[in-house]
Every structure is written in C-alpha cells, then in structure tokens.
Design an enzyme around this catalytic site. Sequence first.
Site, PDB file in Angstrom:
ATOM      1  N   VAL A  61       0.853  -1.188   0.000  1.00 40.73           N
ATOM      2  CA  VAL A  61       0.000   0.000   0.000  1.00 40.73           C
ATOM      3  C   VAL A  61       0.889   1.239   0.000  1.00 40.73           C
ATOM      4  O   VAL A  61       2.114   1.143   0.019  1.00 40.73           O
ATOM      5  CB  VAL A  61      -0.961   0.010   1.216  1.00 40.73           C
ATOM      6  CG1 VAL A  61      -1.849  -1.226   1.209  1.00 40.73           C
ATOM      7  CG2 VAL A  61      -0.210   0.106   2.532  1.00 40.73           C
ATOM      8  N   SER A 113      12.051  -3.216  -7.052  1.00 45.74           N
ATOM      9  CA  SER A 113      12.306  -2.229  -8.106  1.00 45.74           C
ATOM     10  C   SER A 113      11.967  -2.790  -9.469  1.00 45.74           C
ATOM     11  O   SER A 113      12.093  -3.983  -9.710  1.00 45.74           O
ATOM     12  CB  SER A 113      13.765  -1.786  -8.102  1.00 45.74           C
ATOM     13  OG  SER A 113      13.958  -0.886  -9.186  1.00 45.74           O
ATOM     14  N   LYS A 132      17.345  -0.447  -1.274  1.00 44.14           N
ATOM     15  CA  LYS A 132      16.418   0.082  -2.291  1.00 44.14           C
ATOM     16  C   LYS A 132      16.520   1.615  -2.352  1.00 44.14           C
ATOM     17  O   LYS A 132      16.454   2.215  -3.426  1.00 44.14           O
ATOM     18  CB  LYS A 132      14.972  -0.349  -1.968  1.00 44.14           C
ATOM     19  CG  LYS A 132      13.900   0.292  -2.840  1.00 44.14           C
ATOM     20  CD  LYS A 132      13.932  -0.258  -4.240  1.00 44.14           C
ATOM     21  CE  LYS A 132      13.167   0.432  -5.335  1.00 44.14           C
ATOM     22  NZ  LYS A 132      11.976   1.149  -5.162  1.00 44.14           N
ATOM     23  N   HIS A 137      19.573   2.386  -4.229  1.00 41.95           N
ATOM     24  CA  HIS A 137      19.265   2.083  -5.635  1.00 41.95           C
ATOM     25  C   HIS A 137      18.567   3.293  -6.264  1.00 41.95           C
ATOM     26  O   HIS A 137      18.932   3.754  -7.345  1.00 41.95           O
ATOM     27  CB  HIS A 137      18.372   0.840  -5.724  1.00 41.95           C
ATOM     28  CG  HIS A 137      17.702   0.665  -7.057  1.00 41.95           C
ATOM     29  ND1 HIS A 137      16.609   1.414  -7.444  1.00 41.95           N
ATOM     30  CD2 HIS A 137      17.996  -0.131  -8.117  1.00 41.95           C
ATOM     31  CE1 HIS A 137      16.255   1.077  -8.672  1.00 41.95           C
ATOM     32  NE2 HIS A 137      17.086   0.134  -9.091  1.00 41.95           N
ATOM     33  N   ASN A 138      17.556   3.808  -5.577  1.00 40.22           N
ATOM     34  CA  ASN A 138      16.809   4.944  -6.128  1.00 40.22           C
ATOM     35  C   ASN A 138      17.676   6.194  -6.219  1.00 40.22           C
ATOM     36  O   ASN A 138      17.557   6.970  -7.164  1.00 40.22           O
ATOM     37  CB  ASN A 138      15.561   5.225  -5.285  1.00 40.22           C
ATOM     38  CG  ASN A 138      14.476   4.201  -5.530  1.00 40.22           C
ATOM     39  OD1 ASN A 138      14.751   3.093  -5.970  1.00 40.22           O
ATOM     40  ND2 ASN A 138      13.244   4.544  -5.240  1.00 40.22           N
ATOM     41  N   GLU A 151      19.689   5.838  -9.179  1.00 42.06           N
ATOM     42  CA  GLU A 151      18.775   6.044 -10.328  1.00 42.06           C
ATOM     43  C   GLU A 151      18.609   7.548 -10.603  1.00 42.06           C
ATOM     44  O   GLU A 151      18.656   7.990 -11.752  1.00 42.06           O
ATOM     45  CB  GLU A 151      17.441   5.380  -9.967  1.00 42.06           C
ATOM     46  CG  GLU A 151      16.319   5.568 -10.938  1.00 42.06           C
ATOM     47  CD  GLU A 151      15.007   4.982 -10.356  1.00 42.06           C
ATOM     48  OE1 GLU A 151      15.014   3.837  -9.874  1.00 42.06           O
ATOM     49  OE2 GLU A 151      13.996   5.694 -10.385  1.00 42.06           O
TER      50      GLU A 151
HETATM   51  P1  NAP Z   1      -1.021   2.995  -5.957  1.00 47.51           P
HETATM   52  O1  NAP Z   1      -1.240   2.487  -7.330  1.00 47.51           O
HETATM   53  O2  NAP Z   1      -1.315   4.421  -5.661  1.00 47.51           O
HETATM   54  O3  NAP Z   1      -1.872   2.077  -4.961  1.00 47.51           O
HETATM   55  C1  NAP Z   1      -1.926   2.359  -3.603  1.00 47.51           C
HETATM   56  C2  NAP Z   1      -2.548   1.180  -2.873  1.00 47.51           C
HETATM   57  O4  NAP Z   1      -2.497   1.489  -1.483  1.00 47.51           O
HETATM   58  C3  NAP Z   1      -4.027   0.936  -3.213  1.00 47.51           C
HETATM   59  O5  NAP Z   1      -4.280  -0.432  -3.199  1.00 47.51           O
HETATM   60  C4  NAP Z   1      -4.735   1.647  -2.062  1.00 47.51           C
HETATM   61  O6  NAP Z   1      -6.009   1.111  -1.764  1.00 47.51           O
HETATM   62  C5  NAP Z   1      -3.794   1.347  -0.931  1.00 47.51           C
HETATM   63  N1  NAP Z   1      -3.925   2.265   0.178  1.00 47.51           N
HETATM   64  C6  NAP Z   1      -3.646   3.584   0.217  1.00 47.51           C
HETATM   65  N2  NAP Z   1      -3.878   4.084   1.438  1.00 47.51           N
HETATM   66  C7  NAP Z   1      -4.342   3.058   2.187  1.00 47.51           C
HETATM   67  C8  NAP Z   1      -4.750   2.936   3.528  1.00 47.51           C
HETATM   68  N3  NAP Z   1      -4.742   3.991   4.365  1.00 47.51           N
HETATM   69  N4  NAP Z   1      -5.154   1.719   3.966  1.00 47.51           N
HETATM   70  C9  NAP Z   1      -5.172   0.656   3.135  1.00 47.51           C
HETATM   71  N5  NAP Z   1      -4.794   0.707   1.851  1.00 47.51           N
HETATM   72  C10 NAP Z   1      -4.379   1.894   1.385  1.00 47.51           C
HETATM   73  O7  NAP Z   1       0.488   2.756  -5.447  1.00 47.51           O
HETATM   74  P2  NAP Z   1       1.672   1.881  -6.102  1.00 47.51           P
HETATM   75  O8  NAP Z   1       2.324   2.649  -7.191  1.00 47.51           O
HETATM   76  O9  NAP Z   1       1.180   0.504  -6.359  1.00 47.51           O
HETATM   77  O10 NAP Z   1       2.716   1.888  -4.879  1.00 47.51           O
HETATM   78  C11 NAP Z   1       2.591   1.033  -3.758  1.00 47.51           C
HETATM   79  C12 NAP Z   1       3.926   1.062  -3.027  1.00 47.51           C
HETATM   80  O11 NAP Z   1       4.959   0.591  -3.906  1.00 47.51           O
HETATM   81  C13 NAP Z   1       4.384   2.452  -2.586  1.00 47.51           C
HETATM   82  O12 NAP Z   1       5.095   2.341  -1.382  1.00 47.51           O
HETATM   83  C14 NAP Z   1       5.320   2.873  -3.687  1.00 47.51           C
HETATM   84  O13 NAP Z   1       6.234   3.845  -3.279  1.00 47.51           O
HETATM   85  C15 NAP Z   1       6.007   1.549  -3.993  1.00 47.51           C
HETATM   86  N6  NAP Z   1       6.625   1.428  -5.318  1.00 47.51           N
HETATM   87  C16 NAP Z   1       6.024   1.942  -6.422  1.00 47.51           C
HETATM   88  C17 NAP Z   1       6.661   1.790  -7.660  1.00 47.51           C
HETATM   89  C18 NAP Z   1       6.014   2.304  -8.915  1.00 47.51           C
HETATM   90  O14 NAP Z   1       6.717   2.317  -9.954  1.00 47.51           O
HETATM   91  N7  NAP Z   1       4.746   2.680  -8.890  1.00 47.51           N
HETATM   92  C19 NAP Z   1       7.890   1.115  -7.749  1.00 47.51           C
HETATM   93  C20 NAP Z   1       8.447   0.579  -6.595  1.00 47.51           C
HETATM   94  C21 NAP Z   1       7.823   0.748  -5.380  1.00 47.51           C
HETATM   95  P3  NAP Z   1      -7.362   1.744  -2.411  1.00 47.51           P
HETATM   96  O15 NAP Z   1      -7.540   1.059  -3.744  1.00 47.51           O
HETATM   97  O16 NAP Z   1      -8.430   1.379  -1.451  1.00 47.51           O
HETATM   98  O17 NAP Z   1      -7.154   3.220  -2.528  1.00 47.51           O
END
Ligand code: NAP
Length: 475
Positions: free
Chosen positions: A76, A130, A184, A187-188, A191
């Site tokens: 999340v 990543s 990580k 890594h970032n 990046e």
């Molecule tokens: P996202 O698409 O914005 O999805 C966020 C998720 O978190 C949704 O399932 C949302 O649920 C849930 N959420 C948010 N607030 C919440 C809460 N208070 N309680 C329960 N669930 C909650 O985010 P994402 O890009 O997948 O990123 C998720 C994580 O991976 C983050 O830490 C991000 O930094 C990391 N990450 C992202 C990437 C990337 O390229 N995007 C790469 C590496 C790591 P709802 O559907 O109910 O809103």
Amino acid sequence: MPEAEIGLIGLGVMGANLALNIAEKGNTIAVFNRTTEKTRDFYDNAGDLAERIVPCETIEDFIQAIRPPRPVIVMVKAGDPVDEQIEHLKPLLGDNDILIDAGNANFRDTMRRFETLKDTSLTFIGMGVSGGEEGARHGPSIMVGGTQDAYARVEEVLTSISAKFDGEPCCARLGTDGAGHFVKTIHNGIEYADMQMIAEVYGILRDGFAMAPKEIGKVFEKWNTGRLDSYLIEITAKVLAADDAKSGEPMVDMILDRAGQKGTGRWAVIESQMMGIPATGIEAAVAARSLSAMKEERERAEELFGLPDNRAMADEDREKVIDALEQALLAGKIGAYAQGFAVMAGASREFGWNLHMPTIAKIWRAGCIIRSVFLDEIASAFDETPDAANLIVTPKFAEMVKETDGALRHVVATATSAGLPVPALASALGYFDSYRRARGTANLIQAQRDFFGAHGFQRVDDPTDGQHGPWGGTA
Ligand code: NAP
C-alpha cells in the site's frame, strides 16, 4: 476455497502486477484491497490466472485463505497506511506469520516496525521492489531485509517471481531489519544520478548543438549497444523518438521541465550525509530536481540575466563531443555508483548488516530501473577485490576511470564555458579530483576553524590532536 501460499494487500499499480506475477509462477495467492471494487475488477480481469487467485472481501477471509505460517505482502501507499495495516493485521495473525512491507518505506520506519513486532509472535520483512509496473508484472529486483527463518518461508515464491540474469534470480536477503529498504533507497538515489546525467547530456546536445530529439535519440540508441547498455539509456532513446499524437511535435518537447520526486533520492542524500560519506552525484541530482520545480523563478531569472553565449560549444567538433559524451557519461556513472556502494558499505558497518556488495550488484543486473551490463562489471570487481575501500580503486574500475576521466573533464569544461548546466557530471569530476589528491586544501579549513573556534588541528609533522596556530587569543 483453495489454500493460498501467500497473501497480498493493496491492489494498486504495483500490488496488482506483483499478484499476477505470483499467480503466473504457479503460486496460489489470496488478495485483499481496501476498496473492494478494485479486488473484484482485478479478479475479473485476471484471465486464466484467476484460478490461482483467491479474492477476499474481508480481511478475516483473507487471513483464513493463507496457509500458516502466513506470509502477507503489504503493498500500500508508504507511510501511515502501512502502520494502519499492521495494526489491523496484528490481532488476526498467528504464530510465525510474516508481514512483508513491499512498498518504498524509509528504512528507519522499517527498523521501527521490526522492533515493534520483535516481541510478538509475528515476524517482519522489509522488502525493496524495483522495476516499476513492468518489473512487478514480469520480474522485479527484490531486496529483502529480515531474519533468515522468515526469508526461508518466502524464498521460493520470491525467487520464482524475480527477474533473472543468466538464470540467476535477482532476489536476495541482504541483511536484517532495514537492510532491504536501505539498499532500495540507495538504488533509487543512484537512479536519480543516472537520470540526471543522461538529462545533462541531452541538454548539451539540445542546447549546445541544436539537435532535434530524434537525432539525440539515435545517439542514445547507438550508445545502448556499447558500454552504456542499460535500461535507462534504452528508454531514453525510445522517449526521444516518440511523437505527441495531439500536437504532432516530439513528445519530449511537449513535457514541462519540472521533475517530480517522492522522497527516496532525498533519503539517500540524508543518510549519506548522516554517515559522513559523500554521495555528491545523488545530491546534485536531487538538487537539480528541486531546482527544476522552481519553474516560475527560473523564468524570471532568464528574463533578468538572459542565457550565456554558447559559442564555446558551437566551435566544437560535434562528432568528437558526442564521442566524449559517451565516455563522460560512463565516468560520471562510475562516480555515482562508487558513492552509492560506499554509502551502503558505511551503513552496513553502522547497522551491522554485513551487506555483500557483489550480491547487491548482481541482483541489480536485471529487473530494476538501473539494470545494466555495467552492474555485472561492478559485481565482478567487488568479487575480485572484496575489501576495496571504493569501487574506483578496484583494478578494473581504476582502468575505466583512467580511460574516461579526460573526456569527463573536457565535457564539463566545455559545457560550463557554454553556460550549459551539468551539476551531476561536474560533481563526479570534483569527486575524482578530490579523492585522488593526497594533499588537499582542508589544511586551510582546519586553520580557519582553529582561528575562529579554537577547534585545534593535527600537524603534518606531529599527529597529536588539538594543536593550535599562532593567531591571537587562541594560540
Ligand atoms: P497505488 O497504485 O497508488 O496504490 C496504492 C494502494 O495502497 C491501493 O491499493 C490503495 O487502496 C492502498 N492504500 C492507500 N492508502 C491506504 C490505507 N490507508 N489503507 C489501506 N490501503 C491503502 O500505489 P503503487 O504505485 O502501487 O505503490 C505502492 C507502493 O509501492 C508504494 O510504497 C510505492 O512507493 C512503492 N513502489 C512503487 C513503484 C512504482 O513504480 N509505482 C515502484 C516501486 C515501489 P485503495 O484502492 O483502497 O485506494
């Protein structure tokens, strides 16, 4: 209801793709999302993989669906939502169940969560993932921090979904508690530096030689067949080749020059500063993104100052500069990676992680955003010289620095004369020049510190601390 091997909470971009990847590799997975509609949509669109997905509408059903000891991936939004999830799950989970935070957590939060759960029957894993959306779906690089026992329970699933380089999984347990999230973060940070240096080179070609995006894209495409072969160079070439459907103009020309950042680069800088280990390439890149965000201020400053005369660049032989840029980018990259690995070595000492640098380089060779052939060379350099104080003094990289630093100097000097900003490339040059100079200029800093604050110094002929100079009052 089938028994799931693992569970995942949070079907956002990363979570949904990771869950499909897990199912595709033959594992049954239970999934849960705060917004139930998303769980239903996810399941309805999972195609053949749906047979290995257990969609759950309540957290209780979700927990029941997983085979104990239950590994639960929490994917999340980073920060408070992770703590909220942990609090929800704590009373529902049982002996040896494993909570895995796979988001981009600050490693200090991971250490705190690890500590909080230490005296419960649960264990905690902080896992850096990543590779963005594509990596999550088809094979990310996975950096694990946690106990050996907890890792043993999930190792098979994690290695099955990770990227592979020459058949080797890009997944490893790197140390305890915050080790995975720290690695990580670095890594970032690397990046950020890589992307900034690529952007600086693009700026030289665009503003110094008035080259069109597609022409510049061809340069990057060619470089991607040489020593710079990497995912970031590859996508840069593709980005520069793309046109905007709306305006017909090159896409890159239609994008506002204001870069976003979510914090991991800044954390990398803060941690390196806290340890007193220079990471000037990452610092320059983070600062450049912050400066890019000050669009209106920059517009007003250009009105006030105008732009410097860039004839210095126009007088240069373009093909020669392009060759030098390839070398300079490699030299700059060596600086940024050397700094990143030095910061990880420092953290390993400070937090007792025993980080193994060749393993880190190896699991970054595929799946992650900085993946490149260059990382294979770093892995073998650290394998051959495990006790090297810095990557740039390993025999292999010392040779590369000697081959490329002249080009870096030429590029930085020429770009600077033409008023083209190259803060990250210049930082790499400054780092090399400072690192390799046995007699630096800190003697003067020490004298100044002693003059105004009686801080004392060591003499070149007497290493006793706390000696003073002949300045009135403090001598
Ligand atoms: P996202 O698409 O914005 O999805 C966020 C998720 O978190 C949704 O399932 C949302 O649920 C849930 N959420 C948010 N607030 C919440 C809460 N208070 N309680 C329960 N669930 C909650 O985010 P994402 O890009 O997948 O990123 C998720 C994580 O991976 C983050 O830490 C991000 O930094 C990391 N990450 C992202 C990437 C990337 O390229 N995007 C790469 C590496 C790591 P709802 O559907 O109910 O809103």
